[in-house]
Write an enzyme that holds these catalytic residues in place. Structure first.
Site, short mmCIF file in Angstrom:
data_model
loop_
_atom_site.label_atom_id
_atom_site.label_comp_id
_atom_site.label_asym_id
_atom_site.label_seq_id
_atom_site.Cartn_x
_atom_site.Cartn_y
_atom_site.Cartn_z
N THR A 5 -4.27 51.76 63.48
CA THR A 5 -5.06 51.20 64.89
C THR A 5 -5.30 50.30 65.68
O THR A 5 -5.75 49.15 65.28
CB THR A 5 -6.03 52.15 65.48
N GLY A 165 0.46 47.08 70.52
CA GLY A 165 1.82 47.98 70.12
C GLY A 165 3.54 47.33 69.41
O GLY A 165 3.77 47.87 68.87
N CYS A 168 1.99 44.80 66.08
CA CYS A 168 1.16 45.61 65.01
C CYS A 168 2.08 46.96 64.22
O CYS A 168 2.04 47.69 65.20
CB CYS A 168 0.06 45.98 65.33
N THR A 171 0.44 49.93 64.46
CA THR A 171 -0.31 50.05 66.16
C THR A 171 1.06 51.07 67.20
O THR A 171 2.21 50.41 66.95
CB THR A 171 -1.11 48.82 67.20
#
Length: 180
Positions: A5, A165, A168, A171
């Site tokens: 996350t 996002g 990663c 994410t």
């Protein structure tokens, strides 16, 4: 350790009005498999006066939330006193010292990172904090956008999380944002 996350907190003042936002992606990862894409990892606390978000083990994060929310209620929403007492209580319990989760908590005046080891860190500039596997990407993006772009605060949080996002693998860009 905290794969799966990205959470970003952002507070400050624009046009004479204070603001606070927290955002997070929706991806939940178990090992190398995405098991959920639309999880909610942010929430408002104490009559919508405090925002929070977590990264790490879900069960551990809920333990963090419960403990912090109880302390926040006992301190009548005083965020500063709550994080200090949170840290003190944390250090007394051997079980709690091993939780694999982190939280960001913020209101209109303060922003803190709470770790699963009982540490309390105030954001360096008392403005932007990020946690999770994409936290450094989101933090870097938010600092750059805050310094060079003239975005509305909510848009800054959204764009910073989108950048995280994109970079990663833990994410995604299914972003949720809360504001005070």
């Amino acid at each position: 350790m905290f794969e799966a996350t990205t959470i970003l907190g952002y507070r400050g003042e624009m046009g004479g009005k204070k603001f606070a936002f927290i955002g997070g992606d929706g991806q939940v990862t178990l090992g190398n498999c995405v098991v959920k894409a639309n999880a909610t990892k942010i929430r408002s606390l104490y009559h919508n006066q405090v925002l929070s978000g977590f990264a790490g083990s879900t069960a551990d994060a809920f333990s963090l939330f419960d403990m912090f929310e109880r302390i926040l209620e006992s301190k009548k929403g005083d965020l500063f006193k709550s994080v200090v007492d949170f840290s003190k209580e944390w250090r007394k319990d051997k079980y709690l010292r091993r939780l694999e989760a982190m939280m960001i908590v913020l209101n209109l005046d303060h922003i803190f990172i709470l770790s699963g080891t009982g540490d309390v860190l105030e954001a360096e500039d008392n403005k932007i904090a990020a946690i999770g596997s994409g936290g450094n990407y989101a933090l870097s993006a938010a600092r750059a956008l805050d310094h060079f772009a003239h975005l509305e605060p909510k848009k800054l949080v959204e764009e910073s999380l989108k950048i995280a996002g994109d970079l990663c693998i833990y994410t995604n860009t299914n972003i949720k944002i809360l504001e005070l």
